[in-house]
Design a protein around this motif. Structure first.
Motif, PDB file in Angstrom:
ATOM      1  N   ASN A  98      -4.965   6.433 -13.926  1.00 49.17           N
ATOM      2  CA  ASN A  98      -4.657   5.493 -15.012  1.00 49.17           C
ATOM      3  C   ASN A  98      -3.242   4.938 -14.927  1.00 49.17           C
ATOM      4  OD1 ASN A  98      -7.195   5.782 -16.179  1.00 49.17           O
ATOM      5  ND2 ASN A  98      -6.548   7.507 -17.459  1.00 49.17           N
ATOM      6  N   ASN A  99      -2.394   5.568 -14.127  1.00 53.42           N
ATOM      7  CA  ASN A  99      -0.999   5.138 -14.032  1.00 53.42           C
ATOM      8  C   ASN A  99      -0.674   4.413 -12.727  1.00 53.42           C
ATOM      9  OD1 ASN A  99       0.319   6.187 -16.522  1.00 53.42           O
ATOM     10  ND2 ASN A  99      -0.475   8.128 -15.764  1.00 53.42           N
ATOM     11  N   ILE A 100      -1.654   4.296 -11.841  1.00 51.11           N
ATOM     12  CA  ILE A 100      -1.476   3.509 -10.620  1.00 51.11           C
ATOM     13  C   ILE A 100      -2.584   2.459 -10.567  1.00 51.11           C
ATOM     14  CG2 ILE A 100      -0.327   5.351  -9.330  1.00 51.11           C
ATOM     15  CD1 ILE A 100      -2.975   5.939  -7.938  1.00 51.11           C
ATOM     16  N   THR A 101      -2.389   1.446  -9.753  1.00 51.22           N
ATOM     17  CA  THR A 101      -3.370   0.365  -9.693  1.00 51.22           C
ATOM     18  C   THR A 101      -4.499   0.689  -8.723  1.00 51.22           C
ATOM     19  OG1 THR A 101      -2.120  -0.741  -7.942  1.00 51.22           O
ATOM     20  CG2 THR A 101      -1.605  -1.362 -10.224  1.00 51.22           C
ATOM     21  N   VAL A 102      -5.558  -0.077  -8.821  1.00 57.43           N
ATOM     22  CA  VAL A 102      -6.699   0.088  -7.917  1.00 57.43           C
ATOM     23  C   VAL A 102      -6.254  -0.114  -6.472  1.00 57.43           C
ATOM     24  CG1 VAL A 102      -8.926  -0.886  -7.227  1.00 57.43           C
ATOM     25  CG2 VAL A 102      -8.392  -0.585  -9.660  1.00 57.43           C
ATOM     26  N   ASP A 103      -5.380  -1.089  -6.235  1.00 59.47           N
ATOM     27  CA  ASP A 103      -4.918  -1.356  -4.877  1.00 59.47           C
ATOM     28  C   ASP A 103      -4.208  -0.151  -4.268  1.00 59.47           C
ATOM     29  OD1 ASP A 103      -5.895  -3.929  -4.895  1.00 59.47           O
ATOM     30  OD2 ASP A 103      -4.016  -4.836  -5.535  1.00 59.47           O
ATOM     31  N   VAL A 104      -3.343   0.490  -5.050  1.00 56.97           N
ATOM     32  CA  VAL A 104      -2.616   1.659  -4.544  1.00 56.97           C
ATOM     33  C   VAL A 104      -3.586   2.802  -4.265  1.00 56.97           C
ATOM     34  CG1 VAL A 104      -0.892   3.417  -5.106  1.00 56.97           C
ATOM     35  CG2 VAL A 104      -0.468   1.026  -5.704  1.00 56.97           C
ATOM     36  N   TRP A 105      -4.480   3.096  -5.226  1.00 56.64           N
ATOM     37  CA  TRP A 105      -5.421   4.189  -5.047  1.00 56.64           C
ATOM     38  C   TRP A 105      -6.349   3.956  -3.861  1.00 56.64           C
ATOM     39  CZ3 TRP A 105      -6.793   8.954  -5.324  1.00 56.64           C
ATOM     40  CH2 TRP A 105      -8.126   9.318  -5.155  1.00 56.64           C
ATOM     41  N   GLU A 106      -6.915   2.766  -3.756  1.00 55.82           N
ATOM     42  CA  GLU A 106      -7.876   2.505  -2.679  1.00 55.82           C
ATOM     43  C   GLU A 106      -7.207   2.551  -1.306  1.00 55.82           C
ATOM     44  OE1 GLU A 106      -9.990  -1.097  -3.520  1.00 55.82           O
ATOM     45  OE2 GLU A 106     -11.329  -0.097  -4.957  1.00 55.82           O
ATOM     46  N   SER A 107      -5.966   2.092  -1.217  1.00 52.95           N
ATOM     47  CA  SER A 107      -5.243   2.146   0.062  1.00 52.95           C
ATOM     48  C   SER A 107      -4.999   3.585   0.478  1.00 52.95           C
ATOM     49  CB  SER A 107      -3.916   1.395  -0.046  1.00 52.95           C
ATOM     50  OG  SER A 107      -4.119   0.026  -0.298  1.00 52.95           O
ATOM     51  N   GLY A 144       3.636  -1.062  -0.081  1.00 51.76           N
ATOM     52  CA  GLY A 144       3.611  -2.489  -0.389  1.00 51.76           C
ATOM     53  C   GLY A 144       2.755  -2.792  -1.600  1.00 51.76           C
ATOM     54  N   ALA A 145       1.594  -2.138  -1.686  1.00 55.22           N
ATOM     55  CA  ALA A 145       0.722  -2.320  -2.855  1.00 55.22           C
ATOM     56  C   ALA A 145       1.427  -1.859  -4.127  1.00 55.22           C
ATOM     57  CB  ALA A 145      -0.578  -1.542  -2.650  1.00 55.22           C
ATOM     58  N   ALA A 146       2.177  -0.769  -4.022  1.00 50.71           N
ATOM     59  CA  ALA A 146       2.921  -0.281  -5.189  1.00 50.71           C
ATOM     60  C   ALA A 146       3.980  -1.294  -5.622  1.00 50.71           C
ATOM     61  CB  ALA A 146       3.569   1.068  -4.879  1.00 50.71           C
ATOM     62  N   GLN A 147       4.659  -1.881  -4.650  1.00 45.94           N
ATOM     63  CA  GLN A 147       5.728  -2.832  -4.958  1.00 45.94           C
ATOM     64  C   GLN A 147       5.196  -4.072  -5.678  1.00 45.94           C
ATOM     65  OE1 GLN A 147       9.110  -2.913  -4.626  1.00 45.94           O
ATOM     66  NE2 GLN A 147       9.041  -0.759  -4.094  1.00 45.94           N
ATOM     67  N   VAL A 148       4.029  -4.544  -5.297  1.00 53.70           N
ATOM     68  CA  VAL A 148       3.558  -5.828  -5.830  1.00 53.70           C
ATOM     69  C   VAL A 148       2.561  -5.692  -6.979  1.00 53.70           C
ATOM     70  CG1 VAL A 148       3.944  -6.993  -3.631  1.00 53.70           C
ATOM     71  CG2 VAL A 148       1.685  -6.059  -4.128  1.00 53.70           C
ATOM     72  N   THR A 149       2.096  -4.460  -7.267  1.00 56.19           N
ATOM     73  CA  THR A 149       1.073  -4.336  -8.314  1.00 56.19           C
ATOM     74  C   THR A 149       1.432  -3.395  -9.460  1.00 56.19           C
ATOM     75  OG1 THR A 149      -0.132  -2.521  -7.207  1.00 56.19           O
ATOM     76  CG2 THR A 149      -0.757  -4.792  -6.626  1.00 56.19           C
ATOM     77  N   LEU A 150       2.369  -2.465  -9.262  1.00 53.81           N
ATOM     78  CA  LEU A 150       2.647  -1.492 -10.315  1.00 53.81           C
ATOM     79  C   LEU A 150       3.519  -2.070 -11.424  1.00 53.81           C
ATOM     80  CD1 LEU A 150       3.298   1.940  -8.547  1.00 53.81           C
ATOM     81  CD2 LEU A 150       1.233   1.155  -9.707  1.00 53.81           C
ATOM     82  N   LEU A 151       3.173  -1.726 -12.647  1.00 51.00           N
ATOM     83  CA  LEU A 151       4.001  -2.056 -13.805  1.00 51.00           C
ATOM     84  C   LEU A 151       5.342  -1.341 -13.673  1.00 51.00           C
ATOM     85  CD1 LEU A 151       3.999  -3.385 -16.687  1.00 51.00           C
ATOM     86  CD2 LEU A 151       3.245  -1.139 -17.532  1.00 51.00           C
ATOM     87  N   PHE A 158       9.315   6.979 -11.366  1.00 51.86           N
ATOM     88  CA  PHE A 158       9.158   8.328 -10.807  1.00 51.86           C
ATOM     89  C   PHE A 158       8.623   8.270  -9.381  1.00 51.86           C
ATOM     90  CE2 PHE A 158       9.279   9.888 -15.275  1.00 51.86           C
ATOM     91  CZ  PHE A 158      10.297  10.808 -15.097  1.00 51.86           C
ATOM     92  N   LEU A 159       7.726   7.330  -9.103  1.00 52.98           N
ATOM     93  CA  LEU A 159       7.242   7.145  -7.736  1.00 52.98           C
ATOM     94  C   LEU A 159       8.393   6.751  -6.809  1.00 52.98           C
ATOM     95  CD1 LEU A 159       4.704   6.990  -5.883  1.00 52.98           C
ATOM     96  CD2 LEU A 159       4.593   4.561  -6.449  1.00 52.98           C
TER      97      LEU A 159
END
Length: 311
Positions: A98-107, A144-151, A158-159
């Motif tokens: 719930n605290n990460i995006t679908v893009d981060v999790w799926e990657s 990269g997914a974290a940089q462009v998709t995470l709030l 913390f990440l």
């Protein structure tokens, strides 16, 4: 944010960065390690503080230098191996869907599934080079997914905090171990230099071309140390990483409205690298300086645990 959530995200960042750093290090050092008599391999293990564990693994495997690759890549009994790190990062990420995006999790999940698929087969036929290359590329995609998709909230900070603290420690270890293998007396001055050996040191942080762009000169040990340690504009330098750690701590302080010992240590460490001069560092002794920095990074990690993660 719950301390368990902060802990999962912090360690997700650390484990991902550890896997990425290990992949880059092995890629850069593999050729020299396989051609050495074994001390180069032990030196690589020393970067992770696991000389004794690696020597034991060597004895069990008959002393083959290729055991270095297995120890740092596929050995599930080594908590710092690529397979162990990706598995740990994935477990932490699964807890925080719930605290990460679908893009981060799926990657991340795709990388874990790929590793498991590769390791299910006959390991004597495993293409370790392809596995290392895949981890290096996929880790870049995850970050990269974290940089462009995470709030940009506590989860992101913390990440980031975990990733950059791990990276700072890794770069400091690489410079400390490799510099003093090539220059045991700690002096940056030498009449002759092993160009390929010093290039490998820079390759560990992906900075061979960066060195040429900045200095436009032949390889020089003092400049290599300067780039890896004090250049804020080099993303894997110790200075840059501690700058980002300090920024993340400041963001968290604004969110929570309070500061603690971890905030003070983060600011102190950043200031030490920011105002250091490379000639003064060598006057003090590079090994002493890096030893103090590494000790303080470990202390900062402990304080972050006490302040946020209830460790």
């Amino acid at each position: 944010m719950l301390s368990s959530t902060a802990k999962n995200l912090y360690w997700m960042g650390r484990y991902l960065q550890r896997a990425k750093s290990t992949a880059r290090l092995i890629e850069a050092m593999q050729r020299m390690a396989l051609q050495s008599r074994g001390e180069e391999a032990v030196g690589v293990a020393a970067i992770f503080g696991m000389e004794d564990e690696f020597r034991q693994t060597q004895q069990q495997s008959g002393g083959r230098l290729s055991s270095l690759i297995d120890f740092l890549v596929v050995d599930e009994n080594n908590p710092s191996s690529i397979v162990s790190s990706i598995g740990a990062a994935r477990r932490n990420a699964r807890e925080e869907r719930n605290n990460i995006t679908v893009d981060v999790w799926e990657s991340l999940n795709a990388l874990w599934l790929e590793l498991n698929e590769r390791l299910r087969g006959d390991r004597t036929l495993l293409d370790r080079g392809a596995l290392i290359e895949s981890v290096k590329k996929q880790a870049v995609m995850i970050f990269g997914a974290a940089q462009v998709t995470l709030l940009r909230d506590e989860a992101y900070n913390f990440l980031q905090l975990g990733a950059f603290l791990e990276r700072a420690d890794n770069t400091a270890r690489i410079l400390d171990v490799k510099f003093h293998v090539l220059r045991p007396d700690g002096s940056p001055h030498a009449d002759e230099l092993d160009y390929f050996a010093w290039s490998e040191v820079l390759a560990c942080i992906g900075a061979v071309r960066t060195y040429r762009r900045i200095y436009r000169s032949a390889l020089d040990p003092m400049k290599v140390a300067d780039l890896m340690m004090l250049r804020r504009d080099v993303p894997r330098s110790v200075h840059h990483c501690l700058w980002m750690v300090d920024r993340s701590m400041n963001e968290l302080a604004e969110i929570y409205g309070t500061r603690g010992e971890a905030d003070r240590l983060a600011g102190e460490l950043h200031a030490r690298l920011r105002y250091a001069r490379i000639d003064r560092v060598f006057e003090e002794g590079l090994k002493t300086f890096l030893g103090d920095v590494r000790t303080d990074i470990a202390t900062l990690s402990d304080e972050i645990g006490r302040q946020f993660l209830l460790d």
